[in-house]
Design a protein around this motif. Structure first.
Motif, PDB file in Angstrom:
ATOM      1  N   UNK A 250       4.358   9.998   4.105  1.00 40.13           N
ATOM      2  CA  UNK A 250       3.613   8.757   4.323  1.00 40.13           C
ATOM      3  C   UNK A 250       2.442   8.638   3.356  1.00 40.13           C
ATOM      4  N   UNK A 251       1.860   9.765   2.990  1.00 45.50           N
ATOM      5  CA  UNK A 251       0.729   9.747   2.060  1.00 45.50           C
ATOM      6  C   UNK A 251       1.156   9.176   0.716  1.00 45.50           C
ATOM      7  N   UNK A 252       2.345   9.557   0.248  1.00 43.59           N
ATOM      8  CA  UNK A 252       2.825   9.110  -1.054  1.00 43.59           C
ATOM      9  C   UNK A 252       3.116   7.614  -1.058  1.00 43.59           C
ATOM     10  N   UNK A 253       3.622   7.085   0.057  1.00 39.33           N
ATOM     11  CA  UNK A 253       4.088   5.694   0.091  1.00 39.33           C
ATOM     12  C   UNK A 253       3.076   4.727   0.708  1.00 39.33           C
ATOM     13  N   UNK A 254       1.917   5.225   1.098  1.00 44.36           N
ATOM     14  CA  UNK A 254       0.937   4.396   1.805  1.00 44.36           C
ATOM     15  C   UNK A 254       0.457   3.231   0.957  1.00 44.36           C
ATOM     16  N   UNK A 255       0.176   3.465  -0.308  1.00 47.27           N
ATOM     17  CA  UNK A 255      -0.346   2.404  -1.167  1.00 47.27           C
ATOM     18  C   UNK A 255       0.691   1.322  -1.424  1.00 47.27           C
ATOM     19  N   UNK A 256       1.967   1.692  -1.403  1.00 42.81           N
ATOM     20  CA  UNK A 256       3.025   0.724  -1.723  1.00 42.81           C
ATOM     21  C   UNK A 256       3.237  -0.289  -0.606  1.00 42.81           C
ATOM     22  N   UNK A 257       3.129   0.145   0.651  1.00 36.12           N
ATOM     23  CA  UNK A 257       3.416  -0.752   1.779  1.00 36.12           C
ATOM     24  C   UNK A 257       2.159  -1.148   2.547  1.00 36.12           C
ATOM     25  N   UNK A 258       1.043  -0.505   2.267  1.00 34.34           N
ATOM     26  CA  UNK A 258      -0.198  -0.834   2.959  1.00 34.34           C
ATOM     27  C   UNK A 258      -0.446   0.063   4.153  1.00 34.34           C
ATOM     28  N   UNK A 259      -1.721   0.211   4.497  1.00 30.33           N
ATOM     29  CA  UNK A 259      -2.077   1.142   5.576  1.00 30.33           C
ATOM     30  C   UNK A 259      -1.634   0.627   6.938  1.00 30.33           C
ATOM     31  N   UNK A 260      -1.490  -0.690   7.092  1.00 27.02           N
ATOM     32  CA  UNK A 260      -1.071  -1.219   8.386  1.00 27.02           C
ATOM     33  C   UNK A 260       0.313  -0.718   8.787  1.00 27.02           C
ATOM     34  N   UNK A 261       1.190  -0.502   7.827  1.00 24.98           N
ATOM     35  CA  UNK A 261       2.554  -0.047   8.114  1.00 24.98           C
ATOM     36  C   UNK A 261       2.694   1.459   8.017  1.00 24.98           C
ATOM     37  N   UNK A 262       1.901   2.094   7.133  1.00 30.62           N
ATOM     38  CA  UNK A 262       2.142   3.509   6.816  1.00 30.62           C
ATOM     39  C   UNK A 262       1.160   4.469   7.453  1.00 30.62           C
ATOM     40  N   UNK A 263       0.066   3.986   8.025  1.00 29.93           N
ATOM     41  CA  UNK A 263      -0.906   4.910   8.609  1.00 29.93           C
ATOM     42  C   UNK A 263      -0.373   5.477   9.923  1.00 29.93           C
ATOM     43  N   UNK A 264      -0.311   6.801   9.998  1.00 26.62           N
ATOM     44  CA  UNK A 264       0.015   7.523  11.227  1.00 26.62           C
ATOM     45  C   UNK A 264      -1.174   8.426  11.542  1.00 26.62           C
ATOM     46  N   UNK A 265      -1.087   9.184  12.616  1.00 24.11           N
ATOM     47  CA  UNK A 265      -2.240   9.982  13.039  1.00 24.11           C
ATOM     48  C   UNK A 265      -2.657  10.998  11.984  1.00 24.11           C
ATOM     49  N   UNK A 266      -1.676  11.587  11.296  1.00 24.25           N
ATOM     50  CA  UNK A 266      -2.015  12.585  10.277  1.00 24.25           C
ATOM     51  C   UNK A 266      -2.745  11.947   9.095  1.00 24.25           C
ATOM     52  N   UNK A 267      -2.244  10.804   8.610  1.00 23.72           N
ATOM     53  CA  UNK A 267      -2.926  10.139   7.500  1.00 23.72           C
ATOM     54  C   UNK A 267      -4.266   9.553   7.950  1.00 23.72           C
ATOM     55  N   UNK A 268      -4.349   9.131   9.213  1.00 22.41           N
ATOM     56  CA  UNK A 268      -5.631   8.650   9.748  1.00 22.41           C
ATOM     57  C   UNK A 268      -6.670   9.765   9.708  1.00 22.41           C
ATOM     58  N   UNK A 269      -6.280  10.965  10.136  1.00 25.12           N
ATOM     59  CA  UNK A 269      -7.204  12.103  10.121  1.00 25.12           C
ATOM     60  C   UNK A 269      -7.662  12.407   8.706  1.00 25.12           C
ATOM     61  N   UNK A 270      -6.758  12.237   7.752  1.00 28.49           N
ATOM     62  CA  UNK A 270      -7.108  12.547   6.360  1.00 28.49           C
ATOM     63  C   UNK A 270      -8.024  11.485   5.758  1.00 28.49           C
ATOM     64  N   UNK A 271      -7.606  10.212   5.842  1.00 29.17           N
ATOM     65  CA  UNK A 271      -8.345   9.146   5.167  1.00 29.17           C
ATOM     66  C   UNK A 271      -9.676   8.841   5.831  1.00 29.17           C
ATOM     67  N   UNK A 272      -9.713   8.875   7.159  1.00 32.54           N
ATOM     68  CA  UNK A 272     -10.930   8.488   7.867  1.00 32.54           C
ATOM     69  C   UNK A 272     -11.698   9.699   8.388  1.00 32.54           C
ATOM     70  N   UNK A 273     -11.200  10.875   8.082  1.00 31.74           N
ATOM     71  CA  UNK A 273     -11.891  12.097   8.456  1.00 31.74           C
ATOM     72  C   UNK A 273     -12.275  12.913   7.237  1.00 31.74           C
ATOM     73  N   UNK A 274     -11.300  13.607   6.678  1.00 34.74           N
ATOM     74  CA  UNK A 274     -11.579  14.509   5.544  1.00 34.74           C
ATOM     75  C   UNK A 274     -12.049  13.742   4.320  1.00 34.74           C
TER      76      UNK A 274
END
Length: 315
Positions: A250-274
């Motif tokens: 999901x991290x690799x494809x997030x920019x292509x489809x947008x965060x509304x479709x590709x953000x899951x809990x793991x990517x949320x922890x990364x982008x809005x945490x780490x």
């Protein structure tokens, strides 16, 4: 030796343990690196969960960071991005459970029915191979096939048909990532089911065939009951890991489809945490996911017991 002269039970158990340790010392030494890795990378990091209850600052460390209790979790509950990520995670987990989970079972049944051992080994090698590809390579292959300049759109353009860039379409993203997971991991997943099929007594098939049972009757009354315990066990494990739908994918494809479709809990922890240095916020999201996963394992295990299977542990 008389019963009176026999060594005490505790002493006999210690002697037996010593004999087993001496006998299995080579196997124990072989498992030692795996145990060390498990402790270092799975159990020691559990200590870091305490940061979910702090306003963690790397400069002051865990011991000197401010304790905020449930403050991070209160912020999560009021964060619409978190609920969107949770919704995506549950939806994608459901899609993958429905579409992905049966595929290894079907592939194992098909391969098991192939009579030619050479053909079976060839097919196994082909379906196993994608498991060893990185997600970067797997997604690149899909991009070359389904992307804007991929094979599919080149074919559509050559026939004057409107193009469809699957790789950037948020509406089809769930089916896309599920297809990628099936292509990459389904072949590896059949190993357990092939082993379970090999453990079924072949005399049962011969007896059923002698009684006039056809192929479908043998499948329904012998093969599937023989696989039921393994299927329930794999379902429990799958549900326990359901919320971990694939960080790198999901991290690799997030920019292509947008965060509304590709953000899951793991990517949320990364982008809005780490990524924002808000480590406690990311740890709180990760702990929330772990608790839900634990509840899913418990519920799936109860379901296995309801079907008369052991699951991960017996009643």
């Amino acid at each position: 030796m008389s019963r009176v002269d026999a060594p005490p039970r505790g002493r006999k158990e210690r002697l037996g343990l010593r004999v087993r340790l001496r006998r299995d010392r080579s196997l124990l030494l072989m498992t030692l690196p795996a145990v060390v890795l498990l402790l270092v990378f799975n159990y020691v990091p559990l200590f870091g969960l305490v940061t979910a209850f702090q306003d963690y600052n790397p400069l002051t460390g865990v011991w000197n960071s401010e304790w905020v209790g449930l403050g991070q979790f209160e912020a999560l509950i009021s964060d619409s991005l978190f609920w969107g990520s949770l919704k995506n995670t549950l939806y994608l987990s459901f899609v993958q459970l429905v579409l992905f989970f049966p595929i290894p079972i079907v592939l194992a049944l098909v391969l098991n029915s192939v009579l030619s051992e050479r053909l079976r080994n060839f097919v196994q090698s082909i379906v196993y191979l994608p498991h060893f590809f990185s997600w970067v390579l797997a997604i690149t292959i899909f991009q070359q096939m389904l992307g804007g300049a991929g094979v599919l759109n080149q074919f559509l353009r050559s026939h004057d048909i409107g193009t469809w860039d699957v790789m950037t379409d948020p509406d089809s993203f769930a089916l896309l990532v599920t297809s990628q997971a099936i292509w990459k991991e389904a072949g590896w997943g059949i190993i357990v089911f092939l082993a379970a099929l090999a453990a079924i007594n072949t005399d049962l098939y011969e007896a059923a065939a002698a009684d006039g049972a056809g192929r479908w009757h043998r499948l329904w009354h012998i093969t599937l009951p023989g696989l039921r315990g393994v299927i329930m066990l794999m379902l429990v494990l799958r549900l326990g890991n359901a919320l971990t739908v694939g960080f790198e994918q999901f991290l690799i494809q997030r920019e292509a489809v947008g965060h509304d479709a590709a953000d899951v809990l793991d990517t949320f922890s990364f982008y809005y945490g780490i990524a924002t240095n808000n480590y406690s916020y990311g740890a709180a999201a990760g702990l929330f996911k772990s608790v839900i996963s634990l509840l899913l394992i418990w519920g799936a295990n109860k379901l296995a017991h309801a079907f008369g299977e052991d699951g991960l542990y017996r009643k």
